[in-house]
Design a protein around this motif. Sequence first.
Motif, PDB file in Angstrom:
ATOM      1  N   TYR A  11      -7.440   6.321   6.127  1.00  0.00           N
ATOM      2  CA  TYR A  11      -5.947   5.603   5.799  1.00  0.00           C
ATOM      3  C   TYR A  11      -4.881   4.336   6.598  1.00  0.00           C
ATOM      4  O   TYR A  11      -5.611   4.416   7.223  1.00  0.00           O
ATOM      5  CB  TYR A  11      -4.823   7.189   4.734  1.00  0.00           C
ATOM      6  CG  TYR A  11      -5.258   7.874   4.116  1.00  0.00           C
ATOM      7  CD1 TYR A  11      -5.073   8.187   3.054  1.00  0.00           C
ATOM      8  CD2 TYR A  11      -6.199   9.218   4.591  1.00  0.00           C
ATOM      9  CE1 TYR A  11      -5.856   9.346   2.522  1.00  0.00           C
ATOM     10  CE2 TYR A  11      -7.040  10.254   4.199  1.00  0.00           C
ATOM     11  CZ  TYR A  11      -6.221  10.285   2.715  1.00  0.00           C
ATOM     12  OH  TYR A  11      -6.849  11.631   2.210  1.00  0.00           O
ATOM     13  N   THR A  12      -4.484   4.115   5.585  1.00  0.00           N
ATOM     14  CA  THR A  12      -3.989   3.069   6.133  1.00  0.00           C
ATOM     15  C   THR A  12      -1.934   3.108   5.471  1.00  0.00           C
ATOM     16  O   THR A  12      -2.035   3.371   4.826  1.00  0.00           O
ATOM     17  CB  THR A  12      -4.677   1.098   5.939  1.00  0.00           C
ATOM     18  OG1 THR A  12      -3.703   0.223   7.041  1.00  0.00           O
ATOM     19  CG2 THR A  12      -4.477   0.796   4.708  1.00  0.00           C
ATOM     20  N   ILE A  13      -1.462   2.130   6.184  1.00  0.00           N
ATOM     21  CA  ILE A  13       0.223   2.237   5.941  1.00  0.00           C
ATOM     22  C   ILE A  13      -0.050   0.485   5.140  1.00  0.00           C
ATOM     23  O   ILE A  13      -0.668  -0.533   5.502  1.00  0.00           O
ATOM     24  CB  ILE A  13       1.055   2.478   7.300  1.00  0.00           C
ATOM     25  CG1 ILE A  13       1.213   3.025   7.735  1.00  0.00           C
ATOM     26  CG2 ILE A  13       2.964   2.181   6.347  1.00  0.00           C
ATOM     27  CD1 ILE A  13       1.243   4.612   7.126  1.00  0.00           C
ATOM     28  N   ARG A  14       0.379   0.611   4.123  1.00  0.00           N
ATOM     29  CA  ARG A  14       0.889  -0.862   3.187  1.00  0.00           C
ATOM     30  C   ARG A  14       3.338  -0.374   2.416  1.00  0.00           C
ATOM     31  O   ARG A  14       2.863   0.522   1.531  1.00  0.00           O
ATOM     32  CB  ARG A  14      -0.023  -0.910   1.978  1.00  0.00           C
ATOM     33  CG  ARG A  14      -1.454  -1.107   2.483  1.00  0.00           C
ATOM     34  CD  ARG A  14      -2.361  -1.803   1.208  1.00  0.00           C
ATOM     35  NE  ARG A  14      -3.602  -2.112   2.184  1.00  0.00           N
ATOM     36  CZ  ARG A  14      -4.524  -1.883   2.389  1.00  0.00           C
ATOM     37  NH1 ARG A  14      -4.112  -0.235   1.087  1.00  0.00           N
ATOM     38  NH2 ARG A  14      -5.719  -2.112   2.486  1.00  0.00           N
ATOM     39  N   ASN A  15       3.356  -1.626   3.068  1.00  0.00           N
ATOM     40  CA  ASN A  15       3.902  -1.583   2.536  1.00  0.00           C
ATOM     41  C   ASN A  15       5.132   0.010   2.997  1.00  0.00           C
ATOM     42  O   ASN A  15       6.457  -0.059   2.004  1.00  0.00           O
ATOM     43  CB  ASN A  15       4.526  -1.811   0.597  1.00  0.00           C
ATOM     44  CG  ASN A  15       4.145  -2.776   0.477  1.00  0.00           C
ATOM     45  OD1 ASN A  15       3.761  -4.184   1.300  1.00  0.00           O
ATOM     46  ND2 ASN A  15       3.315  -3.094  -0.328  1.00  0.00           N
ATOM     47  N   GLY A  16       5.147   0.359   3.754  1.00  0.00           N
ATOM     48  CA  GLY A  16       5.908   1.680   3.897  1.00  0.00           C
ATOM     49  C   GLY A  16       5.002   2.513   3.194  1.00  0.00           C
ATOM     50  O   GLY A  16       5.472   4.048   3.828  1.00  0.00           O
ATOM     51  N   ARG A  17       4.108   2.429   3.087  1.00  0.00           N
ATOM     52  CA  ARG A  17       3.386   3.605   2.162  1.00  0.00           C
ATOM     53  C   ARG A  17       1.874   4.341   2.404  1.00  0.00           C
ATOM     54  O   ARG A  17       1.116   3.444   3.418  1.00  0.00           O
ATOM     55  CB  ARG A  17       3.408   3.716   0.756  1.00  0.00           C
ATOM     56  CG  ARG A  17       2.953   5.009  -0.278  1.00  0.00           C
ATOM     57  CD  ARG A  17       3.355   4.564  -1.556  1.00  0.00           C
ATOM     58  NE  ARG A  17       2.493   5.934  -2.901  1.00  0.00           N
ATOM     59  CZ  ARG A  17       1.020   5.611  -2.371  1.00  0.00           C
ATOM     60  NH1 ARG A  17       0.136   4.842  -3.018  1.00  0.00           N
ATOM     61  NH2 ARG A  17       1.008   6.877  -3.215  1.00  0.00           N
ATOM     62  N   THR A  18       1.678   5.456   3.220  1.00  0.00           N
ATOM     63  CA  THR A  18       0.285   5.597   3.682  1.00  0.00           C
ATOM     64  C   THR A  18      -0.244   5.855   2.064  1.00  0.00           C
ATOM     65  O   THR A  18      -0.403   6.764   1.431  1.00  0.00           O
ATOM     66  CB  THR A  18       0.085   7.016   3.403  1.00  0.00           C
ATOM     67  OG1 THR A  18       1.490   6.802   4.826  1.00  0.00           O
ATOM     68  CG2 THR A  18      -1.003   7.530   4.252  1.00  0.00           C
ATOM     69  N   VAL A  19      -1.808   4.618   1.915  1.00  0.00           N
ATOM     70  CA  VAL A  19      -2.383   4.955   0.725  1.00  0.00           C
ATOM     71  C   VAL A  19      -4.126   4.729   1.509  1.00  0.00           C
ATOM     72  O   VAL A  19      -4.827   4.692   3.007  1.00  0.00           O
ATOM     73  CB  VAL A  19      -2.266   2.764   0.221  1.00  0.00           C
ATOM     74  CG1 VAL A  19      -1.017   3.312   0.031  1.00  0.00           C
ATOM     75  CG2 VAL A  19      -2.740   2.005   1.269  1.00  0.00           C
TER      76      VAL A  19
END
Length: 301
Positions: A11-19
């Motif tokens: 997982y990673t963080i993009r635009n403040g969201r875990t994706v």
Amino acid sequence: MKKIRYIPYGYTIRNGRTVIEHGEADVIREIFDAYISGASLKAIAEELTGRKIPYSERTDTWDKARIARIIDNAKYTGDDEYDPIIDEALYETAIRLKTARQRNTFEKDTGAINLLRDYIRCQQCGAPMKRRVSTKHCIRESWMCTNDECGIKVRIGDTQLLEKVNVLMNRIINNTRLLIPRRKKRPEMSPAVLKLNNEISLELERDNPNEELIIAKTAEMASQLYRESETRINIAASIARKRAEMMTPQEEFSESYFTDLVSYISLDDGGRITLHTKTDTEIGDDDNASNQDTEKDNHGH
């Protein structure tokens, strides 16, 4: 790719969201498929390391503990925060297989676990932890803090615990500098030293000081200063390093190596462990420490 993993691999963080990080997700699926097909934790780790599959920006080295941590992580089936990477059936199959393998190694692990019973302490409060076993869960073993005011409970299988300890022991063997204690600020004189110093000063102020008494008190004060100094722990560190330099990395937990170098183990509520060595240093299994140790290893002992 993350430098330090505060969220699970995959997982990673993009635009403040875990994706989902799709490249890592493919590796996770590969790990589960290989494990269910019969590959060992060690074999999977060696395969990924050999192919230089990155674990983070700092390292592409995999070990059994990292593979075990991925297989044990139910978040990969999805929850409120994490999207699913694998389905529940695949996860349950892997966990059942892991439990079966643990049971097959039960007799081998029993002696080591019996040894560790006297070494496990709560990271939160420092109290001893007691091992419990329940047949109601896939991971049967857990450790409970004996301090009623704390009472944290950590569910971790015997085999995984021993693997984690062995990884940290091998880290010490590969980098004995980890046994060198950090320098502490020079403390003020203790009450015991002050008392001896005052006694010497009072005797010196007498018209006819007792030289034998002064010599005896001075020797006593020197002995006390030595006990309170870093000299003793530095000597212990030097001896421990020489022992560790004679050791070789082990595939499995070594009771003799462990008792030579470790004072106790602390266990936190996230299942992370820290070895507290006999030279007053700490070696933890968090990934940041692992990366730092790898950087140290690259410079040799």
